[in-house]
Design a protein around this motif. Structure first.
Motif, PDB file in Angstrom:
ATOM      1  N   THR A  24      -6.659  45.732  41.249  1.00  0.00           N
ATOM      2  CA  THR A  24      -5.657  44.666  41.377  1.00  0.00           C
ATOM      3  C   THR A  24      -4.283  45.136  40.878  1.00  0.00           C
ATOM      4  O   THR A  24      -3.388  44.328  40.639  1.00  0.00           O
ATOM      5  CB  THR A  24      -6.089  43.393  40.623  1.00  0.00           C
ATOM      6  OG1 THR A  24      -6.425  43.739  39.260  1.00  0.00           O
ATOM      7  CG2 THR A  24      -7.290  42.743  41.290  1.00  0.00           C
ATOM      8  N   ASN A  25      -4.167  46.467  40.689  1.00  0.00           N
ATOM      9  CA  ASN A  25      -2.885  47.104  40.338  1.00  0.00           C
ATOM     10  C   ASN A  25      -2.336  46.653  38.986  1.00  0.00           C
ATOM     11  O   ASN A  25      -1.144  46.375  38.838  1.00  0.00           O
ATOM     12  CB  ASN A  25      -1.843  46.859  41.437  1.00  0.00           C
ATOM     13  CG  ASN A  25      -2.252  47.460  42.764  1.00  0.00           C
ATOM     14  OD1 ASN A  25      -2.679  48.615  42.826  1.00  0.00           O
ATOM     15  ND2 ASN A  25      -2.160  46.671  43.825  1.00  0.00           N
ATOM     16  N   MET A  62       2.771  43.954  37.417  1.00  0.00           N
ATOM     17  CA  MET A  62       1.650  44.602  36.743  1.00  0.00           C
ATOM     18  C   MET A  62       1.405  43.927  35.401  1.00  0.00           C
ATOM     19  O   MET A  62       2.298  43.819  34.579  1.00  0.00           O
ATOM     20  CB  MET A  62       1.920  46.093  36.547  1.00  0.00           C
ATOM     21  CG  MET A  62       0.785  46.829  35.846  1.00  0.00           C
ATOM     22  SD  MET A  62       1.080  48.604  35.672  1.00  0.00           S
ATOM     23  CE  MET A  62       0.810  49.159  37.350  1.00  0.00           C
ATOM     24  N   LYS A  63       0.165  43.454  35.197  1.00  0.00           N
ATOM     25  CA  LYS A  63      -0.213  42.793  33.961  1.00  0.00           C
ATOM     26  C   LYS A  63      -0.884  43.785  33.013  1.00  0.00           C
ATOM     27  O   LYS A  63      -1.515  44.757  33.441  1.00  0.00           O
ATOM     28  CB  LYS A  63      -1.170  41.635  34.248  1.00  0.00           C
ATOM     29  CG  LYS A  63      -0.577  40.562  35.151  1.00  0.00           C
ATOM     30  CD  LYS A  63       0.579  39.855  34.494  1.00  0.00           C
ATOM     31  CE  LYS A  63       1.101  38.725  35.369  1.00  0.00           C
ATOM     32  NZ  LYS A  63       2.247  38.028  34.740  1.00  0.00           N
ATOM     33  N   ASN A  64      -0.755  43.516  31.712  1.00  0.00           N
ATOM     34  CA  ASN A  64      -1.369  44.360  30.695  1.00  0.00           C
ATOM     35  C   ASN A  64      -2.696  43.758  30.232  1.00  0.00           C
ATOM     36  O   ASN A  64      -2.758  42.568  29.900  1.00  0.00           O
ATOM     37  CB  ASN A  64      -0.432  44.503  29.496  1.00  0.00           C
ATOM     38  CG  ASN A  64       0.807  45.298  29.847  1.00  0.00           C
ATOM     39  OD1 ASN A  64       0.766  46.243  30.623  1.00  0.00           O
ATOM     40  ND2 ASN A  64       1.932  44.911  29.241  1.00  0.00           N
ATOM     41  N   LYS A 121       0.494  45.712  16.800  1.00  0.00           N
ATOM     42  CA  LYS A 121       1.566  46.707  16.792  1.00  0.00           C
ATOM     43  C   LYS A 121       2.244  46.796  18.161  1.00  0.00           C
ATOM     44  O   LYS A 121       3.466  46.945  18.249  1.00  0.00           O
ATOM     45  CB  LYS A 121       1.011  48.073  16.382  1.00  0.00           C
ATOM     46  CG  LYS A 121       0.624  48.157  14.911  1.00  0.00           C
ATOM     47  CD  LYS A 121      -0.031  49.485  14.590  1.00  0.00           C
ATOM     48  CE  LYS A 121       0.962  50.631  14.657  1.00  0.00           C
ATOM     49  NZ  LYS A 121       0.352  51.918  14.269  1.00  0.00           N
ATOM     50  N   LEU A 122       1.445  46.710  19.223  1.00  0.00           N
ATOM     51  CA  LEU A 122       2.027  46.719  20.567  1.00  0.00           C
ATOM     52  C   LEU A 122       3.023  45.579  20.729  1.00  0.00           C
ATOM     53  O   LEU A 122       4.108  45.758  21.278  1.00  0.00           O
ATOM     54  CB  LEU A 122       0.921  46.579  21.629  1.00  0.00           C
ATOM     55  CG  LEU A 122       0.044  47.802  21.903  1.00  0.00           C
ATOM     56  CD1 LEU A 122      -1.062  47.439  22.892  1.00  0.00           C
ATOM     57  CD2 LEU A 122       0.877  48.958  22.466  1.00  0.00           C
ATOM     58  N   LYS A 123       2.653  44.424  20.210  1.00  0.00           N
ATOM     59  CA  LYS A 123       3.489  43.239  20.356  1.00  0.00           C
ATOM     60  C   LYS A 123       4.773  43.328  19.532  1.00  0.00           C
ATOM     61  O   LYS A 123       5.876  43.100  20.041  1.00  0.00           O
ATOM     62  CB  LYS A 123       2.696  41.993  19.962  1.00  0.00           C
ATOM     63  CG  LYS A 123       3.500  40.704  20.070  1.00  0.00           C
ATOM     64  CD  LYS A 123       2.641  39.497  19.732  1.00  0.00           C
ATOM     65  CE  LYS A 123       3.442  38.205  19.864  1.00  0.00           C
ATOM     66  NZ  LYS A 123       2.621  37.003  19.584  1.00  0.00           N
ATOM     67  N   TYR A 124       4.639  43.688  18.262  1.00  0.00           N
ATOM     68  CA  TYR A 124       5.779  43.595  17.360  1.00  0.00           C
ATOM     69  C   TYR A 124       6.620  44.872  17.272  1.00  0.00           C
ATOM     70  O   TYR A 124       7.813  44.819  17.010  1.00  0.00           O
ATOM     71  CB  TYR A 124       5.306  43.190  15.964  1.00  0.00           C
ATOM     72  CG  TYR A 124       4.799  41.767  15.927  1.00  0.00           C
ATOM     73  CD1 TYR A 124       5.680  40.696  16.045  1.00  0.00           C
ATOM     74  CD2 TYR A 124       3.444  41.498  15.803  1.00  0.00           C
ATOM     75  CE1 TYR A 124       5.217  39.385  16.044  1.00  0.00           C
ATOM     76  CE2 TYR A 124       2.971  40.191  15.792  1.00  0.00           C
ATOM     77  CZ  TYR A 124       3.863  39.139  15.909  1.00  0.00           C
ATOM     78  OH  TYR A 124       3.410  37.847  15.906  1.00  0.00           O
ATOM     79  N   GLU A 125       5.977  46.033  17.492  1.00  0.00           N
ATOM     80  CA  GLU A 125       6.716  47.285  17.383  1.00  0.00           C
ATOM     81  C   GLU A 125       7.178  47.824  18.729  1.00  0.00           C
ATOM     82  O   GLU A 125       8.227  48.458  18.826  1.00  0.00           O
ATOM     83  CB  GLU A 125       5.864  48.334  16.663  1.00  0.00           C
ATOM     84  CG  GLU A 125       5.549  47.962  15.210  1.00  0.00           C
ATOM     85  CD  GLU A 125       4.745  49.029  14.500  1.00  0.00           C
ATOM     86  OE1 GLU A 125       4.644  50.165  15.042  1.00  0.00           O
ATOM     87  OE2 GLU A 125       4.202  48.734  13.415  1.00  0.00           O
ATOM     88  N   GLU A 126       6.367  47.569  19.786  1.00  0.00           N
ATOM     89  CA  GLU A 126       6.730  48.090  21.109  1.00  0.00           C
ATOM     90  C   GLU A 126       7.128  46.980  22.077  1.00  0.00           C
ATOM     91  O   GLU A 126       7.432  47.253  23.241  1.00  0.00           O
ATOM     92  CB  GLU A 126       5.555  48.893  21.680  1.00  0.00           C
ATOM     93  CG  GLU A 126       5.185  50.094  20.818  1.00  0.00           C
ATOM     94  CD  GLU A 126       4.075  50.935  21.419  1.00  0.00           C
ATOM     95  OE1 GLU A 126       3.918  50.888  22.665  1.00  0.00           O
ATOM     96  OE2 GLU A 126       3.382  51.629  20.664  1.00  0.00           O
ATOM     97  N   LYS A 127       7.111  45.732  21.571  1.00  0.00           N
ATOM     98  CA  LYS A 127       7.501  44.578  22.397  1.00  0.00           C
ATOM     99  C   LYS A 127       6.683  44.507  23.685  1.00  0.00           C
ATOM    100  O   LYS A 127       7.173  44.159  24.755  1.00  0.00           O
ATOM    101  CB  LYS A 127       8.996  44.621  22.743  1.00  0.00           C
ATOM    102  CG  LYS A 127       9.922  44.803  21.545  1.00  0.00           C
ATOM    103  CD  LYS A 127       9.726  43.703  20.507  1.00  0.00           C
ATOM    104  CE  LYS A 127      10.636  43.924  19.301  1.00  0.00           C
ATOM    105  NZ  LYS A 127      10.381  42.931  18.220  1.00  0.00           N
ATOM    106  N   THR A 128       5.411  44.850  23.565  1.00  0.00           N
ATOM    107  CA  THR A 128       4.505  44.849  24.710  1.00  0.00           C
ATOM    108  C   THR A 128       3.393  43.827  24.478  1.00  0.00           C
ATOM    109  O   THR A 128       2.623  43.955  23.528  1.00  0.00           O
ATOM    110  CB  THR A 128       3.876  46.243  24.925  1.00  0.00           C
ATOM    111  OG1 THR A 128       4.924  47.192  25.153  1.00  0.00           O
ATOM    112  CG2 THR A 128       2.929  46.234  26.113  1.00  0.00           C
ATOM    113  N   ASN A 129       3.333  42.850  25.316  1.00  0.00           N
ATOM    114  CA  ASN A 129       2.318  41.806  25.183  1.00  0.00           C
ATOM    115  C   ASN A 129       1.089  42.124  26.033  1.00  0.00           C
ATOM    116  O   ASN A 129       1.197  42.706  27.113  1.00  0.00           O
ATOM    117  CB  ASN A 129       2.879  40.449  25.612  1.00  0.00           C
ATOM    118  CG  ASN A 129       3.888  39.905  24.617  1.00  0.00           C
ATOM    119  OD1 ASN A 129       3.695  40.003  23.411  1.00  0.00           O
ATOM    120  ND2 ASN A 129       4.966  39.330  25.129  1.00  0.00           N
ATOM    121  N   ILE A 130      -0.065  41.706  25.540  1.00  0.00           N
ATOM    122  CA  ILE A 130      -1.290  41.756  26.319  1.00  0.00           C
ATOM    123  C   ILE A 130      -1.390  40.438  27.089  1.00  0.00           C
ATOM    124  O   ILE A 130      -1.375  39.357  26.492  1.00  0.00           O
ATOM    125  CB  ILE A 130      -2.524  41.945  25.415  1.00  0.00           C
ATOM    126  CG1 ILE A 130      -2.457  43.285  24.674  1.00  0.00           C
ATOM    127  CG2 ILE A 130      -3.820  41.842  26.232  1.00  0.00           C
ATOM    128  CD1 ILE A 130      -2.535  44.503  25.578  1.00  0.00           C
TER     129      ILE A 130
END
Length: 322
Positions: free
Chosen positions: A24-25, A1-3, A63-72
């Protein structure tokens, strides 16, 4: 699953992107638009965060990237044409691939600049060229490819899609923002024709007005007379009698190309190809961008030479210049 993140969530085309992301899930984490009429998001990603200020949207991705370690992974771009270039740049510099509606950009040199950023960042730019995945168009390309190489085809393109006075108030009626009629409603047809019939040999503009444009495009394997308009007055009488406001026709050697159906899931197919690593990139989009840029800056020749029959139709007064 991609963000995914999405820019231009309140636009006409945004629901097709939302559906493609969902079908595309994959997952939409954040969306942006200056306008907040975006209840359509509830049908696809009700938990997605939404912003009406670009700066806060951009900060949220950080913030998603650096605080939640979630990349787009991907940024889908459905914003007005003149903003595509800057929004693609933002996506690439955020470490995401960009999936952008057509026209990808307004000027050929923007393609060159984006190519440099692609190389610098390692991320990719993809364009929504959905006619290339339409089965009727794929079949036509196979037919043309199989024809004798010396054969030059005669093609007429007619695309009439009525728009009300709101069009002239919106960004679409501002040539500096939309690129004008040929860019705004015609770019995907020029892409399709040049994809099938080859490189441009001649590009002549006969008429270029606020509500219509007409010209002659000579490709390696086709002589194309084209006419585009947003004025319902130019619709054929039989179309008006049916109460329809759109007319689309492509004839090849006098034979009508039937491609009225099959449009429902084209964005899904484009997304599937991109996710499989087979999307259409910068160089695929280049020729259509060059064609519409030339049309935009050409001096109309008037009704001389081989012009589209609809070019003779009476010109209308601009609604705000009466």
């Amino acid at each position: 699953m991609k963000n995914f993140a999405l820019l231009g969530a309140s636009g006409y085309i945004a629901p097709r992107h939302l559906k493609a992301i969902k079908d595309t899930n994959n997952n939409l984490l954040a969306a942006y638009d200056r306008f907040d009429s975006v209840g359509v998001i509830d049908s696809y990603f009700p938990k997605a965060d939404f912003f009406v200020e670009f700066e806060r949207f951009d900060r949220h991705l950080e913030k998603l990237k650096y605080e939640e370690k979630t990349n787009i992974d991907y940024v889908s771009i459905c914003t007005p044409n003149y903003l595509h270039d800057s929004h693609i740049r933002m996506a690439l510099r955020r470490g995401a691939d960009a999936i952008c509606e057509k026209p990808l950009v307004l000027n050929p040199w923007n393609v060159d600049a984006l190519s440099k950023i692609e190389k610098e960042t390692g991320n990719k730019v993809y364009n929504i060229l959905q006619l290339r995945v339409h089965q009727s168009i794929i079949d036509l390309k196979k037919k043309i490819d199989a024809a004798p190489k010396e054969k030059i085809f005669d093609v007429d393109l007619t695309y009439l899609t009525s728009r009300g006075n709101w069009y002239y108030t919106s960004w679409k009626g501002d040539m500096s923002k939309s690129g004008g009629i040929a860019t705004n409603i015609g770019v995907h047809f020029y892409d399709m024709l040049s994809w099938i019939f080859g490189d441009v040999k001649q590009n002549t503009v006969h008429i270029h007005e606020h509500d219509r444009a007409a010209g002659y495009l000579e490709l390696e394997r086709a002589r194309v007379r084209w006419f585009l308009s947003i004025n319902e007055d130019v619709l054929p009488e039989e179309i008006k009698a049916k109460g329809q406001r759109t007319f689309r026709s492509i004839t090849i050697e006098g034979e009508e190309l039937e491609f009225s159906g099959g449009f429902t899931d084209l964005h899904n197919r484009v997304y599937e190809n991109i996710l499989d690593g087979n999307g259409y990139g910068l160089e695929d989009a280049r020729q259509a961008i060059e064609i519409v840029h030339q049309i935009r800056h050409a001096e109309p020749k008037g009704l001389i030479g081989d012009y589209h029959p609809f070019a003779r139709k009476k010109l209308a007064t601009h609604p705000f210049k009466k």
